[in-house]
Motif scaffolding. Structure first.
Motif, short mmCIF file in Angstrom:
data_model
loop_
_atom_site.label_atom_id
_atom_site.label_comp_id
_atom_site.label_asym_id
_atom_site.label_seq_id
_atom_site.Cartn_x
_atom_site.Cartn_y
_atom_site.Cartn_z
N VAL A 177 -1.46 -1.99 -2.37
CA VAL A 177 -0.41 -2.47 -3.27
C VAL A 177 0.73 -3.09 -2.48
CG1 VAL A 177 1.33 -1.78 -4.97
CG2 VAL A 177 -0.99 -0.83 -5.09
N GLY A 178 1.16 -2.42 -1.42
CA GLY A 178 2.26 -2.93 -0.61
C GLY A 178 1.94 -4.28 0.01
N SER A 179 0.72 -4.41 0.54
CA SER A 179 0.32 -5.68 1.17
C SER A 179 0.26 -6.80 0.14
CB SER A 179 -1.04 -5.52 1.86
OG SER A 179 -0.97 -4.58 2.91
N ALA A 180 -0.28 -6.50 -1.04
CA ALA A 180 -0.39 -7.52 -2.08
C ALA A 180 0.98 -8.01 -2.52
CB ALA A 180 -1.16 -6.96 -3.28
N VAL A 181 1.93 -7.08 -2.68
CA VAL A 181 3.27 -7.46 -3.14
C VAL A 181 4.01 -8.25 -2.06
CG1 VAL A 181 5.53 -6.62 -3.86
CG2 VAL A 181 3.45 -5.57 -4.78
N VAL A 182 3.98 -7.75 -0.81
CA VAL A 182 4.74 -8.44 0.25
C VAL A 182 4.14 -9.82 0.51
CG1 VAL A 182 3.51 -7.68 2.34
CG2 VAL A 182 5.99 -7.99 2.39
N TRP A 183 2.84 -9.97 0.32
CA TRP A 183 2.23 -11.28 0.53
C TRP A 183 2.70 -12.28 -0.52
CZ3 TRP A 183 0.10 -12.70 4.87
CH2 TRP A 183 -0.56 -13.93 4.93
N ARG A 184 2.89 -11.82 -1.73
CA ARG A 184 3.40 -12.70 -2.79
C ARG A 184 4.91 -12.90 -2.68
NH1 ARG A 184 2.24 -11.67 -8.76
NH2 ARG A 184 3.40 -13.63 -8.76
N LEU A 185 5.61 -11.83 -2.33
CA LEU A 185 7.07 -11.91 -2.26
C LEU A 185 7.54 -12.69 -1.04
CD1 LEU A 185 9.75 -11.01 -3.51
CD2 LEU A 185 9.57 -8.88 -2.19
N ARG A 186 6.80 -12.60 0.04
CA ARG A 186 7.14 -13.31 1.28
C ARG A 186 8.49 -12.89 1.84
NH1 ARG A 186 2.66 -15.79 3.53
NH2 ARG A 186 1.29 -16.40 1.82
N HIS A 187 8.76 -11.58 1.80
CA HIS A 187 10.03 -11.09 2.36
C HIS A 187 9.77 -9.80 3.12
CE1 HIS A 187 14.25 -10.22 2.87
NE2 HIS A 187 14.54 -11.37 2.31
N LEU A 188 10.15 -9.82 4.40
CA LEU A 188 9.91 -8.69 5.29
C LEU A 188 10.52 -7.40 4.77
CD1 LEU A 188 9.04 -7.55 8.10
CD2 LEU A 188 11.24 -8.40 8.98
N ALA A 189 11.67 -7.48 4.11
CA ALA A 189 12.40 -6.27 3.73
C ALA A 189 11.61 -5.37 2.80
CB ALA A 189 13.73 -6.65 3.06
N TYR A 190 10.71 -5.94 2.03
CA TYR A 190 9.90 -5.11 1.12
C TYR A 190 8.96 -4.19 1.91
CZ TYR A 190 6.32 -3.67 -2.17
OH TYR A 190 5.44 -2.91 -2.91
N GLY A 191 8.39 -4.71 2.97
CA GLY A 191 7.40 -3.93 3.71
C GLY A 191 7.98 -2.86 4.60
N LEU A 192 9.21 -3.05 5.08
CA LEU A 192 9.77 -2.13 6.06
C LEU A 192 9.90 -0.68 5.56
CD1 LEU A 192 12.49 -4.35 7.77
CD2 LEU A 192 10.18 -3.83 8.56
N PRO A 193 10.36 -0.43 4.33
CA PRO A 193 10.43 0.96 3.88
C PRO A 193 9.04 1.60 3.76
CG PRO A 193 11.78 -0.44 2.50
CD PRO A 193 10.94 -1.34 3.34
N ILE A 194 8.04 0.81 3.45
CA ILE A 194 6.68 1.35 3.36
C ILE A 194 6.19 1.75 4.74
CG2 ILE A 194 4.30 0.83 2.70
CD1 ILE A 194 5.39 -1.03 0.55
N VAL A 195 6.46 0.91 5.73
CA VAL A 195 6.12 1.25 7.11
C VAL A 195 6.85 2.54 7.52
CG1 VAL A 195 6.29 0.51 9.51
CG2 VAL A 195 5.67 -1.15 7.74
N TRP A 196 8.13 2.61 7.22
CA TRP A 196 8.95 3.79 7.53
C TRP A 196 8.34 5.04 6.90
CZ3 TRP A 196 13.28 5.32 10.23
CH2 TRP A 196 13.98 6.43 9.76
N GLY A 197 7.97 4.95 5.63
CA GLY A 197 7.40 6.10 4.94
C GLY A 197 6.06 6.52 5.51
N LEU A 198 5.21 5.56 5.84
CA LEU A 198 3.89 5.88 6.39
C LEU A 198 4.01 6.52 7.77
CD1 LEU A 198 1.94 2.68 5.29
CD2 LEU A 198 1.52 5.03 4.51
#
Length: 253
Positions: free
Chosen positions: A197-218
């Motif tokens: 889900v995170g990869s699909a959203v960040v790929w469409r959104l095209r903004h690094l900030a969306y992915g960083l909290p997911i990386v942090w949480g993982l």
């Protein structure tokens, strides 16, 4: 012949006030609950620890998120801030998401597990949908508008995404629907789900900030699980690396 004049769009005052009010609700909910002596979010989240847990430091990200959304709220409230297509796209979804952040804390404090899932999934869906609608208009506004909208709200959306998965796993574990025999498969499924889900959203959104909290949480999941559940910890670490890679590629200028 008189020259044509163009009036600058005016932001709806009620919308601007609603956004700021929702920011204050989100930030103020925790102190209110603490003053009332009700159960905190960490205690609620502990119900799912036997299946999947994140190191406690993970939740410190809320300090950064609260700061970001407060700045966003003040910025959009200022009269000189121009109305824009991105702001129109995210304003009301941000109200839903931020009110949801406050409401979730009360649901958790009252141990309303099903309600907590509904609230957090609704909040995450609302802000992700708003950002995706705003995305195509990003080039129509200046760097200031892009910064004040996309950075704080993308951080919020990313964290709500991974938190939704953790919340669902917590509730299913507390209800006994995930037991010792199914805990590891459920944890691995949750990690894979976050990554997809995170990869699909960040790929469409095209903004690094969306992915960083997911990386942090993982990474926080890896920190909590790698000693007792090495397979789950390794899966979380690999997922964090893949999520970071996808986010960096998707967020390139």
């Amino acid at each position: 012949m008189s020259a044509m004049t163009f009036e600058r769009p005016v932001k709806p005052a009620a919308r601007s006030i609603a956004v700021m009010a929702s920011v204050l609700v989100a930030i103020g909910a925790a102190p209110v609950l603490s003053a009332l002596g009700l159960m905190d979010a960490a205690t609620f989240a502990g119900d799912g620890d036997q299946t999947l847990r994140a190191a406690p430091y993970a939740f410190s990200i809320w300090g950064l998120i609260y700061l970001g959304v407060f700045v966003y709220g003040v910025w959009q409230l200022v009269r000189q801030t121009p109305e824009s297509a991105p702001l129109r796209a995210v304003a009301w979804p941000s109200v839903i998401a931020l009110l949801g952040c406050g409401a979730w804390l009360f649901a958790a404090a009252l141990d309303q597990k099903a309600l907590s899932v509904v609230i957090i999934v609704t909040s995450a869906s609302a802000i992700v949908a708003g950002l995706l609608r705003a995305g195509p208009h990003r080039g129509e506004v200046g760097p200031g508008t892009r910064f004040f909208i996309f950075w704080p709200l993308s951080l919020l959306a990313g964290w709500l995404t991974i938190a939704s998965f953790l919340n669902v796993i917590t509730v299913l574990t507390a209800w006994g629907l995930i037991g010792p025999a199914t805990a590891q498969p459920a944890a691995l499924a949750g990690i894979v789900g976050v990554l997809i889900v995170g990869s699909a959203v960040v790929w469409r959104l095209r903004h690094l900030a969306y992915g960083l909290p997911i990386v942090w949480g993982l990474i926080a999941v890896w920190a909590a699980e790698h000693a007792d559940k090495p397979q789950v910890g390794l899966a979380a670490l690999v997922a964090a690396g893949l999520m970071l890679l996808v986010s960096l590629v998707a967020g390139r200028p």
